[in-house]
Design a protein around this motif. Structure first.
Motif, PDB file in Angstrom:
ATOM      1  N   PHE A   1     -43.113  59.292  17.377  1.00 50.70           N
ATOM      2  CA  PHE A   1     -43.590  59.553  18.736  1.00 50.70           C
ATOM      3  C   PHE A   1     -42.491  59.969  19.705  1.00 50.70           C
ATOM      4  O   PHE A   1     -42.745  60.151  20.884  1.00 50.70           O
ATOM      5  CB  PHE A   1     -44.340  58.336  19.296  1.00 50.70           C
ATOM      6  N   GLU A   2     -41.262  60.168  19.221  1.00 52.27           N
ATOM      7  CA  GLU A   2     -40.190  60.633  20.101  1.00 52.27           C
ATOM      8  C   GLU A   2     -39.939  62.131  19.978  1.00 52.27           C
ATOM      9  O   GLU A   2     -39.317  62.724  20.845  1.00 52.27           O
ATOM     10  CB  GLU A   2     -38.889  59.892  19.788  1.00 52.27           C
ATOM     11  N   THR A   3     -40.393  62.743  18.919  1.00 50.28           N
ATOM     12  CA  THR A   3     -40.086  64.150  18.670  1.00 50.28           C
ATOM     13  C   THR A   3     -40.691  65.090  19.710  1.00 50.28           C
ATOM     14  O   THR A   3     -41.775  64.837  20.242  1.00 50.28           O
ATOM     15  CB  THR A   3     -40.583  64.566  17.273  1.00 50.28           C
ATOM     16  N   ASP A   4     -39.963  66.171  20.002  1.00 45.22           N
ATOM     17  CA  ASP A   4     -40.453  67.177  20.944  1.00 45.22           C
ATOM     18  C   ASP A   4     -41.458  68.130  20.293  1.00 45.22           C
ATOM     19  O   ASP A   4     -42.225  68.784  20.987  1.00 45.22           O
ATOM     20  CB  ASP A   4     -39.280  68.010  21.489  1.00 45.22           C
ATOM     21  N   ASP A   5     -41.420  68.220  18.971  1.00 51.44           N
ATOM     22  CA  ASP A   5     -42.304  69.138  18.255  1.00 51.44           C
ATOM     23  C   ASP A   5     -43.004  68.366  17.136  1.00 51.44           C
ATOM     24  O   ASP A   5     -42.716  68.539  15.955  1.00 51.44           O
ATOM     25  CB  ASP A   5     -41.473  70.294  17.678  1.00 51.44           C
ATOM     26  N   PRO A   6     -43.915  67.478  17.503  1.00 55.69           N
ATOM     27  CA  PRO A   6     -44.538  66.578  16.527  1.00 55.69           C
ATOM     28  C   PRO A   6     -45.280  67.279  15.401  1.00 55.69           C
ATOM     29  O   PRO A   6     -45.419  66.726  14.314  1.00 55.69           O
ATOM     30  CB  PRO A   6     -45.486  65.726  17.369  1.00 55.69           C
ATOM     31  N   THR A   7     -45.754  68.488  15.631  1.00 51.65           N
ATOM     32  CA  THR A   7     -46.487  69.186  14.587  1.00 51.65           C
ATOM     33  C   THR A   7     -45.600  70.175  13.838  1.00 51.65           C
ATOM     34  O   THR A   7     -46.089  70.962  13.029  1.00 51.65           O
ATOM     35  CB  THR A   7     -47.700  69.939  15.167  1.00 51.65           C
ATOM     36  N   SER A   8     -44.305  70.168  14.094  1.00 53.85           N
ATOM     37  CA  SER A   8     -43.362  71.055  13.409  1.00 53.85           C
ATOM     38  C   SER A   8     -43.835  72.500  13.417  1.00 53.85           C
ATOM     39  O   SER A   8     -43.752  73.211  12.414  1.00 53.85           O
ATOM     40  CB  SER A   8     -43.144  70.602  11.978  1.00 53.85           C
ATOM     41  N   SER A   9     -44.323  72.923  14.579  1.00 51.85           N
ATOM     42  CA  SER A   9     -44.855  74.279  14.686  1.00 51.85           C
ATOM     43  C   SER A   9     -43.777  75.340  14.458  1.00 51.85           C
ATOM     44  O   SER A   9     -44.023  76.382  13.856  1.00 51.85           O
ATOM     45  CB  SER A   9     -45.496  74.479  16.061  1.00 51.85           C
ATOM     46  N   GLN A  10     -42.561  75.065  14.939  1.00 52.24           N
ATOM     47  CA  GLN A  10     -41.491  76.045  14.764  1.00 52.24           C
ATOM     48  C   GLN A  10     -41.110  76.187  13.292  1.00 52.24           C
ATOM     49  O   GLN A  10     -40.811  77.279  12.810  1.00 52.24           O
ATOM     50  CB  GLN A  10     -40.284  75.634  15.597  1.00 52.24           C
ATOM     51  N   ASP A  11     -41.121  75.074  12.589  1.00 51.93           N
ATOM     52  CA  ASP A  11     -40.834  75.114  11.159  1.00 51.93           C
ATOM     53  C   ASP A  11     -41.925  75.876  10.420  1.00 51.93           C
ATOM     54  O   ASP A  11     -41.663  76.579   9.450  1.00 51.93           O
ATOM     55  CB  ASP A  11     -40.711  73.691  10.616  1.00 51.93           C
ATOM     56  N   PHE A  12     -43.144  75.730  10.892  1.00 51.25           N
ATOM     57  CA  PHE A  12     -44.257  76.435  10.269  1.00 51.25           C
ATOM     58  C   PHE A  12     -44.022  77.940  10.309  1.00 51.25           C
ATOM     59  O   PHE A  12     -44.204  78.648   9.303  1.00 51.25           O
ATOM     60  CB  PHE A  12     -45.563  76.082  10.980  1.00 51.25           C
ATOM     61  N   VAL A  13     -43.611  78.440  11.457  1.00 51.03           N
ATOM     62  CA  VAL A  13     -43.366  79.877  11.598  1.00 51.03           C
ATOM     63  C   VAL A  13     -42.309  80.343  10.599  1.00 51.03           C
ATOM     64  O   VAL A  13     -42.439  81.403   9.984  1.00 51.03           O
ATOM     65  CB  VAL A  13     -42.909  80.214  13.029  1.00 51.03           C
ATOM     66  N   ALA A  14     -41.272  79.531  10.413  1.00 50.69           N
ATOM     67  CA  ALA A  14     -40.186  79.904   9.510  1.00 50.69           C
ATOM     68  C   ALA A  14     -40.639  80.003   8.059  1.00 50.69           C
ATOM     69  O   ALA A  14     -40.016  80.685   7.246  1.00 50.69           O
ATOM     70  CB  ALA A  14     -39.042  78.892   9.631  1.00 50.69           C
ATOM     71  N   ARG A  15     -41.732  79.329   7.712  1.00 54.57           N
ATOM     72  CA  ARG A  15     -42.211  79.322   6.327  1.00 54.57           C
ATOM     73  C   ARG A  15     -43.245  80.407   6.036  1.00 54.57           C
ATOM     74  O   ARG A  15     -43.642  80.589   4.895  1.00 54.57           O
ATOM     75  CB  ARG A  15     -42.853  77.973   6.010  1.00 54.57           C
ATOM     76  N   VAL A  16     -43.689  81.071   7.076  1.00 52.34           N
ATOM     77  CA  VAL A  16     -44.736  82.072   6.905  1.00 52.34           C
ATOM     78  C   VAL A  16     -44.146  83.373   6.379  1.00 52.34           C
ATOM     79  O   VAL A  16     -43.150  83.868   6.898  1.00 52.34           O
ATOM     80  CB  VAL A  16     -45.461  82.327   8.243  1.00 52.34           C
ATOM     81  N   GLY A  17     -44.796  83.905   5.339  1.00 51.54           N
ATOM     82  CA  GLY A  17     -44.393  85.201   4.804  1.00 51.54           C
ATOM     83  C   GLY A  17     -45.300  86.274   5.368  1.00 51.54           C
ATOM     84  O   GLY A  17     -45.441  86.392   6.584  1.00 51.54           O
ATOM     85  N   PRO A  18     -45.956  87.035   4.510  1.00 56.17           N
ATOM     86  CA  PRO A  18     -46.889  88.048   4.982  1.00 56.17           C
ATOM     87  C   PRO A  18     -47.981  87.417   5.844  1.00 56.17           C
ATOM     88  O   PRO A  18     -48.508  86.360   5.504  1.00 56.17           O
ATOM     89  CB  PRO A  18     -47.467  88.628   3.682  1.00 56.17           C
ATOM     90  N   ALA A  19     -48.311  88.048   6.937  1.00 59.39           N
ATOM     91  CA  ALA A  19     -49.350  87.526   7.835  1.00 59.39           C
ATOM     92  C   ALA A  19     -50.148  88.688   8.397  1.00 59.39           C
ATOM     93  O   ALA A  19     -49.621  89.787   8.599  1.00 59.39           O
ATOM     94  CB  ALA A  19     -48.723  86.716   8.962  1.00 59.39           C
ATOM     95  N   ARG A  20     -51.416  88.437   8.664  1.00 56.39           N
ATOM     96  CA  ARG A  20     -52.290  89.492   9.160  1.00 56.39           C
ATOM     97  C   ARG A  20     -53.085  88.983  10.342  1.00 56.39           C
ATOM     98  O   ARG A  20     -53.685  87.904  10.278  1.00 56.39           O
ATOM     99  CB  ARG A  20     -53.243  89.948   8.041  1.00 56.39           C
ATOM    100  N   LEU A  21     -53.102  89.735  11.436  1.00 59.57           N
ATOM    101  CA  LEU A  21     -53.901  89.400  12.608  1.00 59.57           C
ATOM    102  C   LEU A  21     -55.281  90.004  12.418  1.00 59.57           C
ATOM    103  O   LEU A  21     -55.428  91.224  12.274  1.00 59.57           O
ATOM    104  CB  LEU A  21     -53.247  89.953  13.875  1.00 59.57           C
TER     105      LEU A  21
END
Length: 306
Positions: free
Chosen positions: A186-206
């Motif tokens: 409960f101290e983390t600024d990014d509890p859902t690790s959203s920034q890490d998620f972006v780093a793991r994404v390869g091909p993506a389509r909108l």
């Protein structure tokens, strides 16, 4: 986030071990809606620490690692989503913008991952509240923490430990807590690790309707990854291209994230999810009532530091 092992000694009875299958880590990252379909153990503790403490004839040994690292969200609840076949810059760009917007706003979240469900709120001013609900071999337990301004912090848990009441929220001194496995939840600024998620994404389509689909790398562990080497080996190249779906709201902000872990080696396919809510609204932190608050005692600090 991970809870690798929970053991309770109730003298003079023999040891009763309650094991939680080691699963991927929470970036313990922590606060959205987790939904695990076909839950199966992923086996590799990022960190194992054994804590033993005997108070009033009860010894609590808890191997608990809430490693907040690596959580992304989930989008569509419709089971497997095939990874995008080709890279679409617009998909990755939209995801980056959505994650960046999240970092400067208050929001609530629910994550459903292998370790259980984590719900919470976070805001840029520093208010935090997170709760983990999990089950260890049929035994349900919870961990909850609150951070307010002026260094005010509370901890509450239902884990059976002598000297620690499940009915009390313990106000504790942060300087007396040396380890962050639990309070990091409960101290983390990014509890859902959203920034890490972006780093793991390869091909993506909108796609139409504010959906981003594509491939996600499970091999780096974390909440939305696998730490089980046998599982990674069984998945082979599929482990680096797990289908994911991100849903955006009308303002292009993160609404949900879903990562599908394909079936492997007798383990059923399952979905790890994160749902976001109330972005931009004041964080609603539930402050415990005065009658429910007690100063942290030695047993509480022993639990937090192990």
């Amino acid at each position: 986030m991970r809870i690798d092992h929970l053991a309770l000694w109730l003298p003079p009875a023999p040891l009763v071990a309650v094991s939680v299958p080691p699963s991927s880590t929470l970036a313990a990252r922590t606060v959205c809606s987790l939904e695990v379909a076909g839950r199966a153990p992923a086996a590799d503790p990022v960190e194992r620490r054994r804590s033993g403490g005997r108070v009033a004839g009860v010894v609590l040994a808890m191997l608990v690692a809430l490693v907040l690292a690596g959580c992304g969200g989930g989008g569509d609840r419709g089971g497997s989503t095939s990874a995008a076949a080709s890279t679409d810059p617009a998909g990755k760009d939209a995801l980056v913008v959505a994650v960046k917007a999240l970092q400067g706003a208050a929001y609530g979240y629910t994550m459903k991952i292998d370790d259980g469900t984590v719900t919470g709120v976070v805001d840029p001013a520093g208010k935090r509240q997170a709760r983990l609900d999990s089950v260890a071999s049929g035994v349900r337990f919870s961990l909850e923490g609150i951070v307010l301004g002026g260094g005010e912090r509370y901890f509450r848990t239902s884990i059976p430990a002598a000297g620690v009441s499940a009915k009390k929220s313990y106000r504790f001194d942060r300087t007396k807590v040396a380890h962050t496995e639990i309070i990091g939840l409960f101290e983390t600024d990014d509890p859902t690790s959203s920034q890490d998620f972006v780093a793991r994404v390869g091909p993506a389509r909108l796609e139409d309707g504010g959906r981003i689909t594509g491939a996600y790398d499970l091999t780096r562990g974390g909440d939305l990854g696998l730490a089980d080497q046998a599982g990674l080996t069984a998945l082979g190249e599929r482990a680096k291209a797990a289908p994911f779906t991100v849903a955006l709201d009308a303002q292009g902000r993160l609404a949900s994230v879903r990562v599908t872990v394909p079936a492997y080696a007798g383990t059923a396919e399952r979905t790890l999810t994160v749902d976001y809510r109330d972005q931009g609204k004041p964080a609603q932190v539930t402050v415990p009532k005065p009658a429910e608050v007690a100063p942290a005692n030695a047993a509480v600090y022993n639990l937090l530091n192990n």
